[in-house]
Design an enzyme around this catalytic site. Sequence first.
Site, PDB file in Angstrom:
ATOM      1  CD  GLN A  78      -2.989   1.073   2.192  1.00  0.00           C
ATOM      2  OE1 GLN A  78      -3.095   0.120   2.951  1.00  0.00           O
ATOM      3  NE2 GLN A  78      -3.791   2.110   2.268  1.00  0.00           N
ATOM      4  CG  PHE A  79       1.221   3.797  -3.592  1.00  0.00           C
ATOM      5  CD1 PHE A  79       1.098   5.175  -3.729  1.00  0.00           C
ATOM      6  CD2 PHE A  79       0.281   2.982  -4.202  1.00  0.00           C
ATOM      7  CE1 PHE A  79       0.060   5.716  -4.467  1.00  0.00           C
ATOM      8  CE2 PHE A  79      -0.758   3.514  -4.933  1.00  0.00           C
ATOM      9  CZ  PHE A  79      -0.873   4.889  -5.070  1.00  0.00           C
ATOM     10  CB  THR A  80      -2.050   5.349  -0.060  1.00  0.00           C
ATOM     11  OG1 THR A  80      -2.558   4.203   0.608  1.00  0.00           O
ATOM     12  CG2 THR A  80      -2.436   5.324  -1.524  1.00  0.00           C
TER      13      THR A  80
END
Length: 150
Positions: A78-80
């Site tokens: 999850q890059f966010t």
Amino acid sequence: MKVVIQRVTEASVVINEIEVASIQKGLLVFLGIVDEDRQEDIDWLCNKITNLRIFSDENGVMNNSLKTFDGDVILVSQFTLHASTKKGNRPSYIKAAKPDIAIPLYDSFIKTLQDALDKTIQTGKFGADMKVHLINDGPVTIIIDSKNKA
């Protein structure tokens, strides 16, 4: 490297209407990677995840870890998690590692965690649009950043 750990009674990941991962009791772990992350970040976080005492014992006290509790794990990239919201209202993801750096680290994280637990770790798919379903148990949600070890 940052993780959000959620203790769950059930969790699953769906991609294009196909369930690709599903567990009952255990942990759902979201993983965010930045360019500066290395294997030592992976080793440290996997040790934390493996030994984190967040499962109840027979007295209802959180004394059990994945080492002593028969739980499963789903790991989702999850890059966010590395969003910056300092300026304006649109999050910036500039700190998140690009796929050429993140994918090998993500794969290494999976292997390191599997080796530490001696069990298969279920995963989402890196870069995919995923639907994550979960029932948070407790609720217990813990955020750990490998850059904040001290």
